[in-house]
Design an enzyme around this catalytic site. Structure first.
Site: not given
Length: 646
Positions: A366, A388
């Site tokens: 990022r 997840h």
RNA sequence: GCCGAUGUAGCUCAGCUGGUAGAGCAGCUGAUUUGUAAUCAGCUGGUCGGCGGUUCGAAUCCGUCCAUCGGCUCCA
């Protein structure tokens, strides 16, 4: 007469209108000297204000957090007064107390100021404090208030007053300084005995980067010089625990300008530490029904258009990677979830397959703003201990619970005790801001609250803080100098399953949409290691120490025996090394202590003859000789105990 | 990105008001063969963050860029 209930539940009668200060004096002169403010029916107010009705009252001193806050808030006024006297014409923003001290945001206009000016301001503050200036609370009408500050040309205060209602506006006057302020304040400036200005920084007016940047000055004050001295020593100690310093000293990680800012390089010892943490979590996750997956570090721009990240963050990301094919673009992955969604959708799923718990230590990139980078806690490339969970709406609660268990297990194995759990829910008055059905949101929020309740842990519930795609639970921990960092996170997501049109076939033979839960117990390996370093000061538990033992031969003559010991240790999976340098024992011990290696095993003639090692424990000193195999089982037991069988 | 500070050897730091760099540790070499927090000696090592400017002369003054630190803003 009114009835006053004191904290010990005793009830005393006092004349109506008695002030907190007078009340304190009626108990003891000493208390009266120390009272900073007073809590009346749960509201903190000035000790100099009259109490007009029956109430339960607590006198607040330096020993109460609220008392400290009062002293610091008044100190902010005192600093403003000093600055106004020294720099006439400055304009004031806001000046609140904070967890450790206070600050004031000030517009110095054309005057310049730096930390070199601090001593001058501190002196002035002490001078004014010694005058024992009384704080006067004055109620003002909005008109009067506006009149005062527009007359003074202080547009910041005018703006603040404009946002207030008539009837709730109060000023405080102390010495030469008058400020818009809700209070409460000290009776007078007398208790402020020691002053230290700590930092100077830019701060946007009302936190809005499109508005003017004011100069923020941070400071702290104490009722005793000794406490200030102790505080400064404490700050020095905290600096020694700074993970950036320890990371360098213990050779865990480094940065290189050539590689790029915010891109950590893990050195062998740091990599060892990370591997141990990862292995620990992998073991736990395997036991709890997770499967591991692996994804590449880049993804086609279409993936992020589908996930929505491109629209939201594309502009503030690393620039796309192009290829020889015109128009083809790839992005460094900022998240693992879009990839995982595609794995989910790689084949049809049945309700019988759910929940699917897909884990990956996935490195993401990022483009954080340069000013925001900070050691390992804020970087541009980091590895999430991501997973997840794809499940049915009805499974959300159990899954959430399972994740919370993992987080607690980790915190326990690492003796993290000082953390805050924050539950972020949606703003009920603004439901259109969020994606997902009302029913599912209610179900998920309910589930989270229940899990939290059942866990028996303290949580803070913050409505309105949820992400647009779902409610979440965050685990926050403080670093050495008290800054809060988010580590673990558990987030329910209704958005991505929609965007990726994920489905499963239910028992009714119909297509249904799964719910997704993002979770990362460590958060990122980088940040977690940083916080762990600061919590342990680099004294890792034995199971985590990159080198668990070092063999220290007294002289070259015993190198052969030392290597024999090393072999035995390595065969028993104890991470060890030998210090074969041509140095004296004292030097080798010193260096091993500085590297915080848990066990130092000194070997010389005696040990070689008897098949022993002389054990020295880091931070504890000499434990005496032990048979090599006894030391090994001792160490093994210690590890088993630390991990509690995990 | 913004405000402020800082940037000298691998590390920690010294270098006054401009006269072209220094210490300790680390490293290397040698001596020493060592018993619970530093054995001794010698040597190597720096275009003083980069680039421009002022000056006879810049680590030192000025500008600019980069990085680091403390905040602000942001954080999928």
């Amino acid at each position: 007469m009114i009835n006053i209930i004191l904290p010990d539940n005793s009830v005393r009668q006092y004349p109506k209108g008695i002030t907190g200060l007078e009340l304190a004096r009626s108990i003891s002169e000493g208390l009266a000297r120390n009272v900073l403010s007073v809590m009346v029916d749960g509201e903190v107010q000035d000790a100099s204000l009259p109490i007009t009705k029956d109430a339960s009252v607590r006198l607040l001193t330096w020993n109460d957090p609220e008392g400290k806050a009062t002293l610091w808030h008044s100190s902010a006024h005192l600093m403003a007064e000093a600055i106004e006297l020294l720099y006439p014409g400055v304009k004031f923003g806001i000046g609140p107390d904070i967890e450790q001290g206070f600050y004031y945001d000030i517009d110095f206009r054309d005057q310049s100021i730096s930390s070199d000016d601090f001593p001058k301001i501190e002196q002035k503050m002490l001078e004014l404090a010694r005058e024992k200036q009384t704080f006067h609370r004055i109620e003002k009408t909005k008109k009067e208030a506006l009149g005062y500050f527009s007359g003074k040309g202080d547009e910041y205060k005018v703006e603040l007053i404009n946002d207030l209602e008539d009837g709730e506006i109060t000023f405080y006057e102390s010495g030469y300084f008058t400020d818009l302020c809700r209070g409460p304040h000290l009776p007078d400036t007398g208790p402020i005995k020691a002053v230290k200005l700590l930092a100077i920084a830019g701060a946007y007016w009302r936190g809005d980067e499109t508005r003017k940047q004011l100069t923020r000055i941070y400071g702290i004050t104490f009722p005793k010089q000794k406490e200030l001295d102790e505080y400064l020593v404490m700050l020095e100690e905290a600096k020694k625990r700074d993970h950036r310093k320890l990371g360098k000293e213990l050779e865990l990680f480094t940065f290189s300008q050539r590689v790029g800012q915010g891109l950590p390089l893990w050195l062998p010892r740091g990599a060892q530490l990370r591997e141990l943490l990862e292995a620990f979590l992998k073991r736990t996750q395997k036991r709890m029904g997770y499967v591991q997956v692996i994804c590449p570090h880049i993804g086609n721009v279409e993936l992020y258009k589908t996930s929505g990240h491109y629209q939201k963050y594309g502009e503030s990301s690393f620039r796309p990677i192009t290829t020889p094919i015109p128009g083809e673009e790839f992005f460094l992955k900022p998240m693992n979830c879009p990839h995982h969604c595609e794995i989910y959708s790689s084949k049809p799923r049945s309700y019988k397959d759910l929940p699917i718990r897909m884990a990956e230590f996935g490195t993401v990139y990022r483009y954080e703003q340069s000013g925001e980078l900070h050691g390992l806690t804020r970087v541009r490339g980091f590895t999430q201990d991501d997973a997840h969970i794809f499940c049915t709406p009805n499974q959300v609660k159990d899954e959430f619970k399972g994740v919370m268990e993992i987080v607690m297990l980790i915190f326990k194995a690492l003796s993290f005790k000082d953390f805050v759990i924050q539950i972020s829910l949606r703003d009920k008055n603004n439901k259109e801001k969020y994606i997902g059905s009302d029913e599912n949101w209610d179900k998920a929020e309910q589930a989270i609250l229940e899990v939290a309740e059942e866990s028996g842990l303290d949580t803070i519930v913050v409505p309105g803080e949820a992400a647009f795609y779902g409610p979440k639970m965050d685990f926050m921990v403080k670093d050495a100098i008290g800054r809060k960092w988010q580590l673990g996170t558990i987030q329910v997501d209704y958005n991505l399953p929609d965007r990726f049109e994920m489905e499963y076939i239910g028992a009714d033979n119909q297509k249904h949409r799964p719910v997704m839960i993002h979770r990362a117990p460590f958060g990122s390996m980088e940040r977690f290691v940083a916080v762990l370093l600061e919590h342990t000061g680099g004294n890792f538990p034995l199971w985590l120490a990159p080198d668990q033992a070092i063999v220290l031969p007294i002289s070259e003559k015993y190198h052969d025996y030392a290597k024999k010991v090393l072999n035995l240790l390595n065969n028993s999976e104890i991470r060890a090394l030998v210090d074969e340098r041509n140095e004296k024992a004292g030097k080798k011990i010193r260096d091993a202590e500085l590297m915080k290696i848990p066990y130092m095993l000194v070997v010389g003639e005696r040990e070689a003859n008897e098949g022993t090692v002389s054990v020295r424990k880091h931070g504890h000193g000499d434990l005496g000789p032990k048979k090599v195999e006894d030391f090994i089982s001792h160490a093994k037991n210690e590890i088993t105990e630390e991990l509690g069988g995990l």
